[in-house]
Design an enzyme around this catalytic site. Structure first.
Site, PDB file in Angstrom:
ATOM      1  N   PHE A  41      -0.754  16.675  47.962  1.00 43.28           N
ATOM      2  CA  PHE A  41       0.289  17.698  47.912  1.00 43.28           C
ATOM      3  C   PHE A  41      -0.275  19.006  48.441  1.00 43.28           C
ATOM      4  CE2 PHE A  41       4.529  18.391  46.021  1.00 43.28           C
ATOM      5  CZ  PHE A  41       4.999  17.088  46.034  1.00 43.28           C
ATOM      6  N   GLN A  77       9.948  31.770  45.724  1.00 43.93           N
ATOM      7  CA  GLN A  77       9.368  30.764  46.619  1.00 43.93           C
ATOM      8  C   GLN A  77      10.386  30.172  47.589  1.00 43.93           C
ATOM      9  OE1 GLN A  77       7.602  26.746  45.195  1.00 43.93           O
ATOM     10  NE2 GLN A  77       5.919  27.886  46.097  1.00 43.93           N
ATOM     11  N   HIS A 103      10.795  27.062  49.920  1.00 44.66           N
ATOM     12  CA  HIS A 103      10.215  25.757  50.236  1.00 44.66           C
ATOM     13  C   HIS A 103      10.322  25.582  51.743  1.00 44.66           C
ATOM     14  CE1 HIS A 103       9.443  21.502  50.397  1.00 44.66           C
ATOM     15  NE2 HIS A 103       9.132  21.501  49.117  1.00 44.66           N
ATOM     16  N   LEU A 130      16.678  19.934  49.460  1.00 48.56           N
ATOM     17  CA  LEU A 130      15.236  19.772  49.602  1.00 48.56           C
ATOM     18  C   LEU A 130      14.814  18.461  50.251  1.00 48.56           C
ATOM     19  CD1 LEU A 130      12.584  21.190  48.681  1.00 48.56           C
ATOM     20  CD2 LEU A 130      12.496  19.471  46.904  1.00 48.56           C
ATOM     21  N   GLU A 175       8.027  17.906  49.501  1.00 49.99           N
ATOM     22  CA  GLU A 175       6.700  18.040  50.093  1.00 49.99           C
ATOM     23  C   GLU A 175       5.977  16.686  50.118  1.00 49.99           C
ATOM     24  OE1 GLU A 175       4.941  21.763  49.022  1.00 49.99           O
ATOM     25  OE2 GLU A 175       3.071  20.722  48.605  1.00 49.99           O
ATOM     26  N   ARG A 230       2.937  26.595  50.153  1.00 52.62           N
ATOM     27  CA  ARG A 230       4.309  26.797  50.633  1.00 52.62           C
ATOM     28  C   ARG A 230       4.548  28.168  51.248  1.00 52.62           C
ATOM     29  NH1 ARG A 230       7.296  23.694  45.614  1.00 52.62           N
ATOM     30  NH2 ARG A 230       6.684  21.651  46.386  1.00 52.62           N
ATOM     31  N   HIS A 274      13.651  28.061  46.638  1.00 55.19           N
ATOM     32  CA  HIS A 274      13.315  26.880  45.856  1.00 55.19           C
ATOM     33  C   HIS A 274      12.911  27.171  44.415  1.00 55.19           C
ATOM     34  CE1 HIS A 274      12.073  22.796  45.276  1.00 55.19           C
ATOM     35  NE2 HIS A 274      10.816  23.125  45.011  1.00 55.19           N
ATOM     36  N   ARG A 291       3.535  29.320  43.796  1.00 55.12           N
ATOM     37  CA  ARG A 291       3.312  28.078  43.053  1.00 55.12           C
ATOM     38  C   ARG A 291       2.913  26.944  43.984  1.00 55.12           C
ATOM     39  NH1 ARG A 291       6.487  23.311  41.751  1.00 55.12           N
ATOM     40  NH2 ARG A 291       8.357  24.041  42.817  1.00 55.12           N
TER      41      ARG A 291
HETATM   42  C1  LIG Z   1      15.218  19.795  44.496  1.00 52.90           C
HETATM   43  C2  LIG Z   1      14.019  20.173  43.677  1.00 52.90           C
HETATM   44  C3  LIG Z   1      12.898  19.374  43.677  1.00 52.90           C
HETATM   45  C4  LIG Z   1      11.782  19.728  42.923  1.00 52.90           C
HETATM   46  N1  LIG Z   1      10.683  18.908  42.942  1.00 52.90           N
HETATM   47  C5  LIG Z   1       9.628  19.233  42.164  1.00 52.90           C
HETATM   48  C6  LIG Z   1       8.489  18.360  42.117  1.00 52.90           C
HETATM   49  O1  LIG Z   1       8.447  17.304  42.745  1.00 52.90           O
HETATM   50  N2  LIG Z   1       7.444  18.728  41.340  1.00 52.90           N
HETATM   51  C7  LIG Z   1       7.448  19.888  40.605  1.00 52.90           C
HETATM   52  O2  LIG Z   1       6.471  20.159  39.905  1.00 52.90           O
HETATM   53  N3  LIG Z   1       8.520  20.700  40.612  1.00 52.90           N
HETATM   54  C8  LIG Z   1       9.607  20.396  41.370  1.00 52.90           C
HETATM   55  N4  LIG Z   1      10.684  21.232  41.380  1.00 52.90           N
HETATM   56  C9  LIG Z   1      10.724  22.360  40.437  1.00 52.90           C
HETATM   57  C10 LIG Z   1      11.031  21.850  39.039  1.00 52.90           C
HETATM   58  O3  LIG Z   1      11.884  20.737  39.134  1.00 52.90           O
HETATM   59  C11 LIG Z   1      11.690  22.892  38.167  1.00 52.90           C
HETATM   60  O4  LIG Z   1      10.959  24.078  38.204  1.00 52.90           O
HETATM   61  C12 LIG Z   1      11.768  22.417  36.722  1.00 52.90           C
HETATM   62  O5  LIG Z   1      12.330  21.135  36.650  1.00 52.90           O
HETATM   63  C13 LIG Z   1      12.573  23.394  35.875  1.00 52.90           C
HETATM   64  O6  LIG Z   1      12.791  22.828  34.606  1.00 52.90           O
HETATM   65  P1  LIG Z   1      13.338  23.706  33.414  1.00 52.90           P
HETATM   66  O7  LIG Z   1      13.332  22.833  32.221  1.00 52.90           O
HETATM   67  O8  LIG Z   1      12.613  24.976  33.355  1.00 52.90           O
HETATM   68  O9  LIG Z   1      14.845  24.065  33.852  1.00 52.90           O
HETATM   69  P2  LIG Z   1      16.097  23.171  34.418  1.00 52.90           P
HETATM   70  O10 LIG Z   1      15.738  21.760  34.608  1.00 52.90           O
HETATM   71  O11 LIG Z   1      16.619  23.936  35.549  1.00 52.90           O
HETATM   72  O12 LIG Z   1      17.098  23.237  33.206  1.00 52.90           O
HETATM   73  C14 LIG Z   1      17.775  24.412  32.826  1.00 52.90           C
HETATM   74  C15 LIG Z   1      18.691  24.096  31.661  1.00 52.90           C
HETATM   75  O13 LIG Z   1      19.216  25.298  31.138  1.00 52.90           O
HETATM   76  C16 LIG Z   1      20.597  25.153  30.928  1.00 52.90           C
HETATM   77  N5  LIG Z   1      21.212  26.479  31.007  1.00 52.90           N
HETATM   78  C17 LIG Z   1      20.985  27.451  31.925  1.00 52.90           C
HETATM   79  N6  LIG Z   1      21.749  28.534  31.652  1.00 52.90           N
HETATM   80  C18 LIG Z   1      22.455  28.230  30.535  1.00 52.90           C
HETATM   81  C19 LIG Z   1      23.429  28.925  29.774  1.00 52.90           C
HETATM   82  N7  LIG Z   1      23.837  30.137  30.100  1.00 52.90           N
HETATM   83  N8  LIG Z   1      23.968  28.301  28.709  1.00 52.90           N
HETATM   84  C20 LIG Z   1      23.589  27.048  28.375  1.00 52.90           C
HETATM   85  N9  LIG Z   1      22.673  26.343  29.054  1.00 52.90           N
HETATM   86  C21 LIG Z   1      22.116  26.938  30.128  1.00 52.90           C
HETATM   87  C22 LIG Z   1      21.043  24.197  32.036  1.00 52.90           C
HETATM   88  O14 LIG Z   1      22.275  23.599  31.714  1.00 52.90           O
HETATM   89  C23 LIG Z   1      19.876  23.217  32.031  1.00 52.90           C
HETATM   90  O15 LIG Z   1      20.064  22.274  31.007  1.00 52.90           O
HETATM   91  C24 LIG Z   1      11.802  20.898  42.137  1.00 52.90           C
HETATM   92  C25 LIG Z   1      12.937  21.696  42.128  1.00 52.90           C
HETATM   93  C26 LIG Z   1      14.018  21.356  42.909  1.00 52.90           C
HETATM   94  C27 LIG Z   1      15.203  22.287  42.905  1.00 52.90           C
END
Ligand SMILES: Cc1cc2nc3c(=O)[nH]c(=O)nc-3n(C[C@H](O)[C@H](O)[C@H](O)COP(=O)(O)OP(=O)(O)OC[C@H]3O[C@@H](n4cnc5c(N)ncnc54)[C@H](O)[C@@H]3O)c2cc1C
Length: 575
Positions: A118, A231, A233, A243, A246, A277, A348, A389
């Site tokens: 990666f 960031q 991507h 996306l 990577e 990135r 991203h 990141r």
């Molecule tokens: C397409 C894509 C691919 C990625 N691939 C990778 C990867 O391969 N490896 C890696 O390390 N990272 C990757 N990332 C980054 C990583 O996936 C995210 O940073 C991480 O999953 C974020 O998780 P989280 O639990 O912080 O938030 P999220 O998974 O974004 O969850 C947020 C939660 O908060 C809730 N929420 C938000 N606002 C409110 C509100 N006002 N009221 C109630 N609920 C609310 C939402 O409903 C959701 O349940 C990727 C990101 C993307 C977009």
């Protein structure tokens, strides 16, 4: 009024992992998770490429120290090294723990967990489930929530953090189903609300990534840290911005300009396509600016470059990155086995966020902590990513710090009483806020204002930044805020009124956007993802420090706090 020992906002990886930890540590605690989507639709489910950990299954030379060094160097030395040490030391254990929960990681022939290359990582250490890693992990975590009896409020929109006298006491939330407004009080509140990709017009993030948790925290008077580091991507599929992981480059794909050159040789000769990135995104942007991008008809001077997988062969493409092949095929009609994919940088990830200590407790200032308020995952800033990141470090952060924060919360709530809250005054204020939106005699549609705002952020605070551009951007945002107070809603009902939620989300987007711009304007140097054409050098003397931005409707106050350096002294960053 609803009551729980712990209320967690966010059903993604960070929120779910914390809930599981609390339930494991003390099964008698009453824990609830709220999500504005179904938890399984949290953006975490879309994570593709994988999760880093020095398991040494593929590369026996790897170590947590090497992972820590790569992370700190990738961060352009802005990461807090005590937090990075925890992240990288605990990584192998949390991966094994996920496996024991049932996560189906891809395997080596001998059955051990496979690991791929990666960007910015000096060893093959990214564990994955094909290119659907987030899907594999989030499904198991949500299953585990049910197993441990965690209550799930799905499709509830949290609209306010209740913070009184430096203590978090609960939240106010709105039920999409029927418009009901309730107050929840809890002994501890945790935000795991994810990122804010929707602040920009082209993003890999889902529609729910509107930075609500960041905005609610800022509106409550607490600081946001390092928000200028956004960031890009490198490989968003053109024109949709979706996306292309990577992992595709990790498995060997090339970046090619209109002249057919692998141009990364000019920007990061030792790492080529697997440079971090920030460097790769800027390289693509430079190529496009210099007229070496490609048009859809294949001619030069266009808005994208090519990601070329053809030499990898069909079997490898279909077994290692089948989802990316499918996305390009479905969304832009490209068969990556025989054709190169059109790509350009897409928003991203947010490196900044709600500042927390290594137990996930939220900071009120450089020294102070907020009682009973915790955060983890993308919405938080602990800070392990600093100014940039590395790929596959975010899922890891969600799991390591989700777990740690869960464990800290389970200890914190022991022997604590539920706080007292004047429920009626909060309900009244929330009802008035929603009624005001419904009654607004506006002239703009939500979509118009949102699009104008997203275009503004993209134009004035994108890959290349200057004082002049960003000052103009801040003025434009002020005009757009006026417009936002004149939007009208067609739907006046209470059942599934998604317009109300979208109107509330616009407020979040604007608060976050303003914080990004102000923080970026004040950082007069280039570091990681923050690139100033008027200050192209990193300036450790003046800016090797974290930004703390305090929002108020009158403007944003910027302060700074020191970076923790324990292992690696800052030096020039070359690849
Ligand atoms: C397409 C894509 C691919 C990625 N691939 C990778 C990867 O391969 N490896 C890696 O390390 N990272 C990757 N990332 C980054 C990583 O996936 C995210 O940073 C991480 O999953 C974020 O998780 P989280 O639990 O912080 O938030 P999220 O998974 O974004 O969850 C947020 C939660 O908060 C809730 N929420 C938000 N606002 C409110 C509100 N006002 N009221 C109630 N609920 C609310 C939402 O409903 C959701 O349940 C990727 C990101 C993307 C977009």
């Amino acid at each position: 009024m609803l009551e729980h020992d712990v209320i967690i906002i966010g059903g993604g990886l960070a929120g779910c992992r914390a809930a599981v930890e609390i339930a494991r540590t003390d099964p008698s605690l009453n824990v609830a998770v709220v999500a504005k989507t179904h938890p399984i639709r949290s953006h975490s489910v879309a994570a593709q490429g994988g999760m880093a950990a020095s398991l040494r299954n593929v590369d026996t030379e790897d170590s947590w120290e090497a992972h820590a060094f790569d992370t700190v160097k990738g961060s352009d030395y802005l990461a807090d090294q005590d937090a990075v040490e925890i992240l990288t030391r605990e990584a192998p254990d949390v991966v094994i723990d996920l496996e024991h929960m049932g996560v189906l990681f891809s395997r080596l022939n001998d059955g051990r967990i496979a690991q791929r290359a990666f960007g910015g990582h000096s060893h093959n250490r990214t564990c994955y489930a094909a290119d659907k890693t987030g899907h594999a992990i989030l499904h198991e975590l949500v299953n585990n929530l049910r197993r441990y009896g965690v209550q799930i409020y799905q499709e509830w929109y949290v609209m306010r953090l209740i913070l009184e006298e430096g203590q978090a006491k609960g939240v106010v939330m709105y039920h999409l189903l029927d418009g009901q407004i309730v107050v929840v009080r809890a002994k501890a509140v945790m935000f795991a609300t994810g990122g804010y990709g929707r602040v920009y017009n082209t993003t890999s993030n889902d529609y729910a990534s509107t930075g609500d948790g960041l905005a609610m925290t800022a509106i409550a008077g607490l600081p946001l840290q390092d928000m200028e580091f956004v960031q890009f991507h490198p490989t968003g599929l053109y024109p949709v911005g979706v996306l292309i992981s990577e992992a595709v480059r990790g498995e060997g794909a090339y970046l090619i300009n209109s002249e057919g050159d692998r141009f990364m040789a000019n920007y990061a000769p030792s790492r080529m396509e697997l440079a971090p990135r920030d460097i790769t995104s800027r390289a693509i942007a430079y190529e496009i600016r210099a007229g070496r991008g490609v048009h859809l008809d294949g001619s030069a001077g266009g808005p994208f470059v090519y990601l070329d997988l053809r030499h990898m062969g069909k079997e490898k493409i279909m077994s290692r990155v089948p989802f990316c092949w499918e996305e390009a095929h479905r969304l832009v009609g490209v068969d990556a086995v025989t054709q190169p994919m059109p790509v350009r940088p897409t928003i991203h990830y947010c490196m900044g966020g709600i500042p927390v200590n290594t137990d996930g407790q939220v900071r009120s200032s450089d020294e102070g902590l907020v009682e009973a308020f915790f955060a983890a995952g993308e919405t938080s800033c602990v800070s392990v990513h600093g100014a940039n990141r590395l790929g596959s470090n975010s899922l890891l952060e969600c799991v390591v710090y989700g777990k740690r924060t869960g464990s800290a919360i389970a200890r914190f709530v022991q022997n604590r009483k539920l706080p007292t809250i004047d429920e009626q005054s909060y309900i009244k204020a929330a009802k008035q806020q929603i009624q005001a939106l419904l009654d607004q005699p506006g002239q703009y549609r939500i979509n118009q204002v949102r699009q104008a705002f997203q275009d503004c952020m993209t134009e004035y605070c994108g890959v290349f930044r200057t004082q002049e551009l960003m000052s103009q951007g801040l003025e434009k945002i002020q005009e757009l805020q006026q417009k936002a107070s004149q939007i009208y809603l067609d739907d006046k009902g209470t059942s599934w009124n998604t317009e109300i939620v979208e109107a509330l989300e616009i407020r979040s987007l604007m608060v976050v956007g303003q914080t990004i711009l102000s923080s970026a304007l004040n950082r007069q140097e280039s570091r990681g993802a923050h690139f100033r054409e008027d200050y192209p050098q990193r300036d450790d003397e003046n800016f090797l420090r974290h930004t703390l931005a305090y929002y108020s409707p009158a403007g944003i106050d910027i302060q700074y706090r020191p970076v923790t350096i324990t292992m690696f002294e800052p030096k020039e960053r070359k690849y």
